[in-house]
Design a protein around this motif. Structure first.
Motif, PDB file in Angstrom:
ATOM      1  N   LYS A  67       0.837  -1.200   0.000  1.00 33.97           N
ATOM      2  CA  LYS A  67       0.000   0.000   0.000  1.00 33.97           C
ATOM      3  C   LYS A  67       0.871   1.249   0.000  1.00 33.97           C
ATOM      4  N   VAL A  68       0.427   2.253  -0.755  1.00 31.09           N
ATOM      5  CA  VAL A  68       1.132   3.530  -0.836  1.00 31.09           C
ATOM      6  C   VAL A  68       0.102   4.647  -0.752  1.00 31.09           C
ATOM      7  N   ALA A  69       0.304   5.597   0.157  1.00 33.56           N
ATOM      8  CA  ALA A  69      -0.630   6.704   0.369  1.00 33.56           C
ATOM      9  C   ALA A  69      -0.072   7.987  -0.241  1.00 33.56           C
ATOM     10  N   LEU A  70      -0.865   8.617  -1.122  1.00 36.71           N
ATOM     11  CA  LEU A  70      -0.447   9.812  -1.848  1.00 36.71           C
ATOM     12  C   LEU A  70      -1.332  10.991  -1.472  1.00 36.71           C
ATOM     13  N   ALA A  71      -0.749  12.186  -1.440  1.00 37.56           N
ATOM     14  CA  ALA A  71      -1.483  13.408  -1.097  1.00 37.56           C
ATOM     15  C   ALA A  71      -1.499  14.352  -2.303  1.00 37.56           C
ATOM     16  N   PRO A  72      -2.596  14.399  -3.070  1.00 38.89           N
ATOM     17  CA  PRO A  72      -2.659  15.296  -4.230  1.00 38.89           C
ATOM     18  C   PRO A  72      -2.463  16.761  -3.874  1.00 38.89           C
ATOM     19  N   ASN A  73      -2.977  17.179  -2.711  1.00 35.85           N
ATOM     20  CA  ASN A  73      -2.882  18.590  -2.325  1.00 35.85           C
ATOM     21  C   ASN A  73      -1.499  18.984  -1.825  1.00 35.85           C
ATOM     22  N   LEU A  74      -0.607  18.006  -1.707  1.00 34.79           N
ATOM     23  CA  LEU A  74       0.790  18.270  -1.346  1.00 34.79           C
ATOM     24  C   LEU A  74       1.706  17.784  -2.466  1.00 34.79           C
ATOM     25  N   GLN A  75       1.423  18.265  -3.675  1.00 37.33           N
ATOM     26  CA  GLN A  75       2.249  18.026  -4.845  1.00 37.33           C
ATOM     27  C   GLN A  75       2.359  16.540  -5.226  1.00 37.33           C
ATOM     28  N   LEU A 138      17.497  34.327   6.981  1.00 37.20           N
ATOM     29  CA  LEU A 138      16.269  33.665   7.411  1.00 37.20           C
ATOM     30  C   LEU A 138      15.017  34.451   7.038  1.00 37.20           C
ATOM     31  N   GLU A 139      15.069  35.753   7.234  1.00 37.57           N
ATOM     32  CA  GLU A 139      13.890  36.577   6.986  1.00 37.57           C
ATOM     33  C   GLU A 139      13.463  36.534   5.524  1.00 37.57           C
ATOM     34  N   ASN A 140      14.434  36.436   4.617  1.00 33.04           N
ATOM     35  CA  ASN A 140      14.139  36.494   3.185  1.00 33.04           C
ATOM     36  C   ASN A 140      13.898  35.125   2.554  1.00 33.04           C
ATOM     37  N   TRP A 141      14.233  34.064   3.261  1.00 35.16           N
ATOM     38  CA  TRP A 141      14.104  32.709   2.706  1.00 35.16           C
ATOM     39  C   TRP A 141      12.641  32.298   2.614  1.00 35.16           C
ATOM     40  N   GLN A 142      12.232  31.745   1.465  1.00 29.12           N
ATOM     41  CA  GLN A 142      10.832  31.379   1.271  1.00 29.12           C
ATOM     42  C   GLN A 142      10.728  30.187   0.323  1.00 29.12           C
ATOM     43  N   THR A 143      10.156  29.084   0.815  1.00 32.34           N
ATOM     44  CA  THR A 143       9.893  27.956  -0.062  1.00 32.34           C
ATOM     45  C   THR A 143       8.829  28.361  -1.075  1.00 32.34           C
ATOM     46  N   PRO A 144       9.086  28.185  -2.365  1.00 24.30           N
ATOM     47  CA  PRO A 144       8.047  28.527  -3.344  1.00 24.30           C
ATOM     48  C   PRO A 144       6.740  27.795  -3.047  1.00 24.30           C
ATOM     49  N   ARG A 145       5.650  28.499  -3.122  1.00 28.78           N
ATOM     50  CA  ARG A 145       4.342  27.909  -2.813  1.00 28.78           C
ATOM     51  C   ARG A 145       4.069  26.685  -3.694  1.00 28.78           C
ATOM     52  N   LEU A 146       4.579  26.722  -4.909  1.00 30.38           N
ATOM     53  CA  LEU A 146       4.399  25.614  -5.842  1.00 30.38           C
ATOM     54  C   LEU A 146       4.804  24.281  -5.245  1.00 30.38           C
ATOM     55  N   ILE A 147       5.907  24.251  -4.490  1.00 32.92           N
ATOM     56  CA  ILE A 147       6.424  22.991  -3.949  1.00 32.92           C
ATOM     57  C   ILE A 147       6.215  22.886  -2.439  1.00 32.92           C
ATOM     58  N   ASP A 148       5.305  23.715  -1.931  1.00 33.50           N
ATOM     59  CA  ASP A 148       5.047  23.717  -0.496  1.00 33.50           C
ATOM     60  C   ASP A 148       3.571  23.459  -0.180  1.00 33.50           C
ATOM     61  N   LEU A 149       2.684  24.238  -0.791  1.00 37.64           N
ATOM     62  CA  LEU A 149       1.269  24.180  -0.427  1.00 37.64           C
ATOM     63  C   LEU A 149       0.318  23.959  -1.593  1.00 37.64           C
ATOM     64  N   GLU A 150       0.759  24.146  -2.824  1.00 40.01           N
ATOM     65  CA  GLU A 150      -0.173  24.057  -3.941  1.00 40.01           C
ATOM     66  C   GLU A 150      -0.487  22.602  -4.294  1.00 40.01           C
ATOM     67  N   PRO A 151      -1.754  22.327  -4.624  1.00 43.47           N
ATOM     68  CA  PRO A 151      -2.115  20.978  -5.070  1.00 43.47           C
ATOM     69  C   PRO A 151      -1.666  20.739  -6.506  1.00 43.47           C
ATOM     70  N   PHE A 152      -1.465  19.480  -6.840  1.00 45.74           N
ATOM     71  CA  PHE A 152      -1.238  19.083  -8.218  1.00 45.74           C
ATOM     72  C   PHE A 152      -2.538  18.486  -8.746  1.00 45.74           C
ATOM     73  N   ASP A 153      -2.763  18.642 -10.047  1.00 42.81           N
ATOM     74  CA  ASP A 153      -3.969  18.108 -10.672  1.00 42.81           C
ATOM     75  C   ASP A 153      -3.818  16.609 -10.919  1.00 42.81           C
ATOM     76  N   ILE A 154      -4.924  15.887 -10.834  1.00 42.74           N
ATOM     77  CA  ILE A 154      -4.917  14.452 -11.109  1.00 42.74           C
ATOM     78  C   ILE A 154      -5.251  14.249 -12.585  1.00 42.74           C
ATOM     79  N   LYS A 155      -4.255  13.814 -13.343  1.00 42.22           N
ATOM     80  CA  LYS A 155      -4.440  13.586 -14.774  1.00 42.22           C
ATOM     81  C   LYS A 155      -5.115  12.246 -15.028  1.00 42.22           C
TER      82      LYS A 155
END
Length: 420
Positions: A67-75, A138-155
């Protein structure tokens, strides 16, 4: 320990811990069923927990054991897996505290998971994590939202395979915009495919789960991606549950340092103590006990296409296999500084979690295995792909011994004695 901001992984980890501590002062959270030194969380427990907070797609074989559990909303992240059905061990580390907070943090959200899709580089003049002209702090460092919080579409979706897609744009520190398309295919492997990929004749009396991820980035823009304006790489990172007897095993290409360079970069957080990193002929051993924060990396002239770990107490073998192109040495450099050599980065990395200071709370604990693609110099319309296989195999030592010998070139006894 060395905590200068030129080490790319240290500041994010300290940031997460500081923010998590602040949230715990505002709101009490349930004590998570975290992995300890003796037991592991059952897969079904982690699965039920995650479904409370985020959609989960589950891959399963006909037997119901793999079994493998995948999270679409976490890329399309692989959160965890099991080789023994719902009651089997959950192999991925899950940050229950962050899920339970039902909040998001400013700079990064480390939800965990045993394989997540990222893009590099993190630091330097071609960084994707700093805006143009900002200081590397530290103050300026920011993970791009694309690879942090954005969902990926299910093709597409099937019982043993899911394909995720995403179209996006990212601008690097030098001001170059990458228009890109991402496709991430995750496939559950059959026992026969596991044997073929590992080059073994039988799995013997073991329980195994394995999956293949095919990660493709396409230049969807009109401009070619060139070294002098910055390149990106596909970066896969996995967080796994530690134990006192877990040893990370990484075979490497031996040879003269004048020709191949150092075997391992072990100075990310200050030099790794010899009781935690042992370099033998053709293989190195690194502690995955989750008790001491440290990180290592192997450069392209030293790295092979394999890495993994073995828990000698619980008889758990984890293997990563990835496609490493021959004759390519350009890998992005993620150091937090303007770099003299922006394409001299590592190919394989491993991180062991631990307290940031005496008496302080660790982030996990967990240990991490990471691989990266080469820097992608893609013309308009071209694509680059990074493929990784993850295997978890449990069983008795008689069944595991030939697999370990075939894959790593060492014996179980070698691993047991590595730190003696």
């Amino acid at each position: 320990m060395n905590t200068t901001i030129t080490h790319p992984y240290l500041i994010p980890l300290l940031l997460i811990m500081a923010m998590t501590a602040c949230k715990s002062e505002k709101k009490e959270t349930q004590v998570p069923k975290a992995v300890d030194t003796l037991t592991f969380t059952p897969y079904e427990d982690d699965l039920s927990f995650m479904k409370t907070y985020t959609p989960i797609i589950e891959l399963s074989d006909p037997s119901g054991k793999s079994k493998v559990a995948l999270a679409p909303n976490l890329q399309g992240r692989v959160m965890t897996s099991s080789s023994s059905g719902p009651d089997g061990r959950s192999y991925g580390w899950i940050n229950r505290e962050l899920f339970e907070s039902q909040d998001t943090l400013e700079h990064i959200n480390a939800f965990g998971g045993e394989e997540r899709f990222w893009l590099g580089p993190e630091g330097g003049q071609y960084s994707l994590f700093f805006k143009e002209g900002n200081e590397f702090n530290l103050e300026n460092w920011q993970t791009p939202r694309l690879i942090d919080l954005e969902p990926f579409d299910i093709k597409s979706s099937a019982p043993n395979k899911v394909v995720f897609t995403k179209n996006a744009a990212l601008t690097n520190y030098s001001g170059f915009q990458f228009d890109l398309g991402i496709e991430r295919e995750i496939t559950l492997l059959s026992p026969e495919e596991i044997q073929k990929e590992l080059g073994i004749g039988t799995l013997g009396e073991t329980r195994a789960v394995a999956y293949k991820t095919t990660n493709t980035v396409t230049n969807t823009g009109k401009e070619d991606w060139k070294k002098d304006s910055g390149l990106v790489s596909i970066w896969l990172l996995g967080m796994f549950n530690p134990s006192p007897k877990t040893t990370i095993v990484i075979p490497y290409i031996s040879g003269n340092e004048d020709r191949l360079g150092a075997v391992v970069n072990d100075t990310y957080f200050g030099k790794v103590p010899p009781e935690r990193l042992v370099v033998r002929e053709n293989v190195l051993y690194f502690s995955g006990d989750g008790q001491y924060r440290s990180k290592i990396g192997l450069p392209p002239l030293r790295a092979k296409n394999i890495a993994g770990s073995y828990d000698t107490e619980h008889k758990i073998l984890t293997i990563l296999k990835y496609n490493k192109p021959e004759g390519i040495s350009d890998y992005v450099n993620s150091m937090w500084e303007i770099q003299e050599e922006p394409y001299s980065g590592d190919v394989i990395n491993s991180y062991n979690d631990g307290a940031p200071a005496p008496g302080k709370k660790p982030l996990g604990p967990f240990y991490e295995l990471e691989t990266s693609s080469p820097a992608l110099a893609l013309k308009a319309g071209e694509s680059g792909t990074h493929i990784q296989h993850t295997f978890h195999i449990e069983g008795n030592e008689n069944s595991l011994a030939p697999i370990i010998k075939q894959v790593f070139g060492v014996t179980i006894d070698d691993i047991k004695k590595a730190f003696n």
